[in-house]
Design an enzyme around this catalytic site. Sequence first.
Site, mmCIF file in Angstrom:
data_model
loop_
_atom_site.group_PDB
_atom_site.id
_atom_site.type_symbol
_atom_site.label_atom_id
_atom_site.label_comp_id
_atom_site.label_asym_id
_atom_site.label_seq_id
_atom_site.Cartn_x
_atom_site.Cartn_y
_atom_site.Cartn_z
ATOM 1 N N GLY A 13 0.882 -1.270 0.027
ATOM 2 C CA GLY A 13 0.000 0.140 0.045
ATOM 3 C C GLY A 13 0.786 1.349 -0.055
ATOM 4 O O GLY A 13 0.490 2.165 0.622
ATOM 5 N N ARG A 16 0.946 5.552 -1.913
ATOM 6 C CA ARG A 16 0.505 6.948 -1.478
ATOM 7 C C ARG A 16 0.447 6.813 -0.083
ATOM 8 O O ARG A 16 0.899 5.692 0.671
ATOM 9 C CB ARG A 16 -0.702 7.278 -2.143
ATOM 10 C CG ARG A 16 -1.804 6.342 -1.674
ATOM 11 C CD ARG A 16 -3.269 7.014 -1.795
ATOM 12 N NE ARG A 16 -4.391 6.665 -1.141
ATOM 13 C CZ ARG A 16 -5.624 6.148 -1.540
ATOM 14 N NH1 ARG A 16 -5.575 5.935 -2.994
ATOM 15 N NH2 ARG A 16 -6.389 5.565 -0.894
ATOM 16 N N SER A 143 -3.916 0.593 14.499
ATOM 17 C CA SER A 143 -4.643 2.035 14.682
ATOM 18 C C SER A 143 -5.174 2.174 15.901
ATOM 19 O O SER A 143 -5.402 0.998 16.779
ATOM 20 C CB SER A 143 -5.999 1.788 13.576
ATOM 21 O OG SER A 143 -6.704 2.821 13.848
ATOM 22 N N TYR A 155 -13.285 -2.705 10.841
ATOM 23 C CA TYR A 155 -11.825 -2.207 10.941
ATOM 24 C C TYR A 155 -10.964 -2.300 12.669
ATOM 25 O O TYR A 155 -9.916 -2.599 12.533
ATOM 26 C CB TYR A 155 -12.006 -0.768 10.842
ATOM 27 C CG TYR A 155 -10.498 0.300 10.244
ATOM 28 C CD1 TYR A 155 -9.726 -0.053 9.274
ATOM 29 C CD2 TYR A 155 -10.022 1.077 11.331
ATOM 30 C CE1 TYR A 155 -8.569 0.623 8.947
ATOM 31 C CE2 TYR A 155 -8.865 1.692 11.366
ATOM 32 C CZ TYR A 155 -8.070 1.628 9.985
ATOM 33 O OH TYR A 155 -7.026 2.159 9.812
ATOM 34 N N LYS A 159 -7.792 -4.214 13.120
ATOM 35 C CA LYS A 159 -6.626 -3.388 13.952
ATOM 36 C C LYS A 159 -6.301 -4.251 15.130
ATOM 37 O O LYS A 159 -5.024 -4.185 15.446
ATOM 38 C CB LYS A 159 -6.750 -2.077 13.783
ATOM 39 C CG LYS A 159 -6.978 -1.458 12.430
ATOM 40 C CD LYS A 159 -5.762 -1.851 11.657
ATOM 41 C CE LYS A 159 -5.508 -0.993 10.458
ATOM 42 N NZ LYS A 159 -4.377 -1.257 9.613
HETATM 43 P P1 NAP Z 1 -4.596 5.330 1.980
HETATM 44 O O1 NAP Z 1 -4.010 6.497 1.747
HETATM 45 O O2 NAP Z 1 -5.676 4.955 1.823
HETATM 46 O O3 NAP Z 1 -3.540 4.172 1.319
HETATM 47 C C1 NAP Z 1 -3.421 2.764 1.323
HETATM 48 C C2 NAP Z 1 -3.272 2.120 0.363
HETATM 49 O O4 NAP Z 1 -3.211 0.892 0.247
HETATM 50 C C3 NAP Z 1 -3.378 2.828 -1.095
HETATM 51 O O5 NAP Z 1 -2.440 3.007 -2.052
HETATM 52 C C4 NAP Z 1 -4.417 1.372 -1.351
HETATM 53 O O6 NAP Z 1 -4.502 1.379 -2.907
HETATM 54 C C5 NAP Z 1 -3.721 0.321 -1.002
HETATM 55 N N1 NAP Z 1 -4.396 -0.897 -0.782
HETATM 56 C C6 NAP Z 1 -5.709 -0.892 -0.516
HETATM 57 N N2 NAP Z 1 -6.157 -2.137 -0.645
HETATM 58 C C7 NAP Z 1 -5.096 -2.886 -1.099
HETATM 59 C C8 NAP Z 1 -4.819 -4.317 -1.311
HETATM 60 N N3 NAP Z 1 -5.688 -5.103 -1.103
HETATM 61 N N4 NAP Z 1 -3.499 -4.768 -1.656
HETATM 62 C C9 NAP Z 1 -2.550 -3.857 -1.917
HETATM 63 N N5 NAP Z 1 -2.783 -2.598 -1.613
HETATM 64 C C10 NAP Z 1 -3.925 -2.273 -1.138
HETATM 65 O O7 NAP Z 1 -4.336 4.805 3.670
HETATM 66 P P2 NAP Z 1 -3.256 5.639 4.877
HETATM 67 O O8 NAP Z 1 -4.150 6.759 5.557
HETATM 68 O O9 NAP Z 1 -1.852 5.764 4.214
HETATM 69 O O10 NAP Z 1 -3.267 4.182 5.834
HETATM 70 C C11 NAP Z 1 -2.125 3.147 5.745
HETATM 71 C C12 NAP Z 1 -2.251 2.229 6.663
HETATM 72 O O11 NAP Z 1 -2.223 3.023 8.151
HETATM 73 C C13 NAP Z 1 -3.563 1.306 6.680
HETATM 74 O O12 NAP Z 1 -3.419 0.166 7.168
HETATM 75 C C14 NAP Z 1 -4.277 2.221 7.791
HETATM 76 O O13 NAP Z 1 -5.326 1.331 8.141
HETATM 77 C C15 NAP Z 1 -3.298 2.574 8.550
HETATM 78 N N6 NAP Z 1 -3.847 3.857 9.636
HETATM 79 C C16 NAP Z 1 -4.118 4.708 9.058
HETATM 80 C C17 NAP Z 1 -4.617 5.970 9.808
HETATM 81 C C18 NAP Z 1 -4.829 7.489 9.075
HETATM 82 O O14 NAP Z 1 -5.433 8.270 9.999
HETATM 83 N N7 NAP Z 1 -4.582 7.589 7.994
HETATM 84 C C19 NAP Z 1 -4.681 5.925 11.107
HETATM 85 C C20 NAP Z 1 -4.361 4.630 11.645
HETATM 86 C C21 NAP Z 1 -4.122 3.629 11.022
HETATM 87 P P3 NAP Z 1 -5.650 1.972 -3.886
HETATM 88 O O15 NAP Z 1 -5.286 3.279 -3.739
HETATM 89 O O16 NAP Z 1 -5.432 1.448 -5.088
HETATM 90 O O17 NAP Z 1 -6.995 1.679 -2.999
#
Ligand code: NAP
Length: 255
Positions: A13, A16, A143, A155, A159
């Site tokens: 992932g 981005r 998370s 979720y 998590k």
């Molecule tokens: P994001 O911007 O939505 O990026 C997630 C990436 O994962 C996207 O590039 C997405 O691809 C890819 N992805 C989704 N499903 C996939 C799959 N089946 N196989 C391979 N790649 C896949 O999310 P983020 O905010 O950077 O979050 C990254 C991690 O941190 C996640 O595990 C999230 O749960 C965790 N997290 C985030 C936050 C927050 O506040 N942002 C807080 C706590 C935890 P597409 O673009 O093609 O869908």
Amino acid sequence: MGRYDGRVAVITGSARGIGFAIATRLAEEGASVAVVDLDEAAATEAAGRLPLTEGARAVGIGADVSRSADVDAAIARAVEELGGIHVLVNNAGITRDNLLFKMTEDDWDLVMGVHLKGAFLMTKAAQAHFVAQKYGKILNLSSVSALGNRGQANYSAAKMGVQGFTRTLGIELGPYGVNANAIAPGFIATEMTDATAARLKMDVEEFRRLSGEANPVRRVGFPEDIAATAAFLCSDEASYITGQTLYVDGGATLV
Ligand code: NAP
């Protein structure tokens, strides 16, 4: 000398958001990086933007982490094209938020598939290399929602599952020179939280401002906050830390 000179990191992932920030930070510190994401074109484009040091390489690989054939092919390609694997970051994630009574079976299965099955499949494929070479670093993204969050039964369960998975990896793989840890981010400004603002029909900047104000440190987090923590936890400086989940949330879970 960078902490990651001669190391290969596979980050899911990472086209981005938080994953790309981790890829950027590890590349700055000397790593070669496999950017694994659903869309190979986006992964390749992101790999091309990494600040590689001399002699390091990057590759973009399209794979769905919830599909075992994709995962096995992705790990094999990373090892072949980058010359090995030393670090695995299970970062790919999705949300399908809804109150329990409206949550569909698909919403549940999709979230479990990416976060839990995805981390399981990627780790299983990577650990064969780690155990054989008696060296490996695994980092899983949990998370603050693991502690419970309205509208996120799927979720939150996934998590918290990641935390149990991480503890078990610590126990099983520690004797083979492999460390496994997790980061539980709080609010991090990415497309994922922007989508939450949209779902709540709130302006993105206003959503970030209110979320920041609710934190003891009075700001939201940025992908670079998680990347800095990841760079420590996956380094040899953290070799006596395993099975742990570090909350990187500006103190949100203290209040
Ligand atoms: P994001 O911007 O939505 O990026 C997630 C990436 O994962 C996207 O590039 C997405 O691809 C890819 N992805 C989704 N499903 C996939 C799959 N089946 N196989 C391979 N790649 C896949 O999310 P983020 O905010 O950077 O979050 C990254 C991690 O941190 C996640 O595990 C999230 O749960 C965790 N997290 C985030 C936050 C927050 O506040 N942002 C807080 C706590 C935890 P597409 O673009 O093609 O869908």
